[in-house]
Write a protein that holds these residues in place. Structure first.
Motif, mmCIF file in Angstrom:
data_model
loop_
_atom_site.group_PDB
_atom_site.id
_atom_site.type_symbol
_atom_site.label_atom_id
_atom_site.label_comp_id
_atom_site.label_asym_id
_atom_site.label_seq_id
_atom_site.Cartn_x
_atom_site.Cartn_y
_atom_site.Cartn_z
ATOM 1 N N SER A 205 71.489 85.812 23.122
ATOM 2 C CA SER A 205 71.137 85.006 21.954
ATOM 3 C C SER A 205 70.583 83.667 22.426
ATOM 4 O O SER A 205 70.621 83.345 23.625
ATOM 5 C CB SER A 205 72.378 84.774 21.096
ATOM 6 O OG SER A 205 73.334 83.990 21.805
ATOM 7 N N SER A 206 70.083 82.881 21.481
ATOM 8 C CA SER A 206 69.535 81.563 21.846
ATOM 9 C C SER A 206 70.615 80.690 22.479
ATOM 10 O O SER A 206 70.358 79.963 23.450
ATOM 11 C CB SER A 206 68.966 80.882 20.601
ATOM 12 O OG SER A 206 67.926 81.645 20.040
ATOM 13 N N GLU A 207 71.829 80.760 21.938
ATOM 14 C CA GLU A 207 72.927 79.959 22.473
ATOM 15 C C GLU A 207 73.306 80.417 23.880
ATOM 16 O O GLU A 207 73.539 79.596 24.773
ATOM 17 C CB GLU A 207 74.146 80.045 21.549
ATOM 18 C CG GLU A 207 73.970 79.386 20.193
ATOM 19 C CD GLU A 207 73.163 80.251 19.232
ATOM 20 O OE1 GLU A 207 72.891 81.438 19.557
ATOM 21 O OE2 GLU A 207 72.789 79.737 18.161
ATOM 22 N N GLN A 208 73.350 81.731 24.073
ATOM 23 C CA GLN A 208 73.695 82.264 25.392
ATOM 24 C C GLN A 208 72.622 81.939 26.416
ATOM 25 O O GLN A 208 72.931 81.614 27.570
ATOM 26 C CB GLN A 208 73.902 83.777 25.294
ATOM 27 C CG GLN A 208 75.142 84.191 24.532
ATOM 28 C CD GLN A 208 75.188 85.679 24.266
ATOM 29 O OE1 GLN A 208 74.144 86.352 24.151
ATOM 30 N NE2 GLN A 208 76.390 86.240 24.163
ATOM 31 N N GLY B 79 70.665 79.327 26.355
ATOM 32 C CA GLY B 79 70.814 77.901 26.667
ATOM 33 C C GLY B 79 71.933 77.658 27.659
ATOM 34 O O GLY B 79 71.804 76.812 28.554
#
Length: 239
Positions: free
Chosen positions: A85-88, A90
């Motif tokens: 995901s975008s958070e992962q 990052g």
């Protein structure tokens, strides 16, 4: 939105005008020189003719090429192929960036313990090992952890190299240090700017192609740093 953009544009114009009116040239008139493009080109050419400077300039360009290639392809690979995901993404990107910071910090420490040319060779060797580790881990189906470990190792070497290459290049010159700094700032960024679109094209075809690009840069950097160190050794021997 249009009103805000107009205000920002007007503010920018006001800052520009204020700078022209308020900030005066501090250098005394007698010390100023006229702009002579021929003299400037000759000055730059005399710097580039120095082999130690040139090899370090090219090595620094290759270092940034590796960095921009990684930046240009990592988001697509991590999120598309490995489903982050975008958070992962990052988080993973941030962790690998820490490796770069650690490399730069260790460079500041070890430069007091050993010759800077030797330190540059170690950084180049670490970076080559890291770049080759990426594609090796991918071929062995070690997954994301394998690739990230290689990237982290490569970025650690990059952190060591960035400061050492600049220092060696600057040390190769006794005059026109401002021009040296200008070349070290402009040329590597100019040459490495093509890395991002190349990496973006390669990852859309296959992740392997992107990793081949990264793995090819490592040996090139080691070769350029070796040639620089060799040139510096020969110069020291002959003097």
């Amino acid at each position: 939105m249009a009103w805000r953009d107009g205000c920002l544009g007007l503010l920018g114009i006001m800052v520009f005008v204020n700078t022209l009116v308020t900030l005066k040239e501090s250098l005394a008139v007698k010390d100023r020189i006229t702009l002579d493009f021929r003299s400037i080109i000759q000055n730059y050419w005399s710097i580039v003719k120095n082999k130690t400077f040139s090899f370090n300039l090219l090595a620094l360009s290759a270092v940034y090429f590796f960095l921009f290639s990684y930046i240009g392809g990592s988001s697509f690979v991590y999120q598309t192929e490995y489903g982050l995901s975008s958070e992962q993404f990052g988080l993973v990107f941030g962790l690998t960036s820490i490796s770069l910071i650690l490399g730069a910090s260790s460079s500041a420490y070890f430069v007091k313990k050993m010759d800077i040319t030797r330190l540059a060779m170690i950084g180049a060797l670490v970076m080559m090992i890291g770049s080759i580790t990426c594609i090796t881990m991918y071929m062995l189906n070690m997954g994301l952890i394998g690739i990230v470990s290689g990237i982290a190792l490569g970025l650690f070497g990059l952190g060591v190299l960035e400061a050492t290459l600049m220092a060696i290049a600057m040390d190769s010159q006794q005059t026109a240090l401002g021009s040296c700094a200008a070349l070290l700032g402009a040329i590597p960024m100019l040459l490495s700017s093509v890395a991002t679109p190349i990496a973006g094209q390669l990852v859309e075809v296959d992740t392997l192609y992107w990793l081949v690009l990264l793995s090819a840069i490592g040996p090139l950097i080691l070769f350029l740093v070796f040639m620089s160190a060799r040139g510096a050794s020969v110069k020291a021997f002959t003097h």
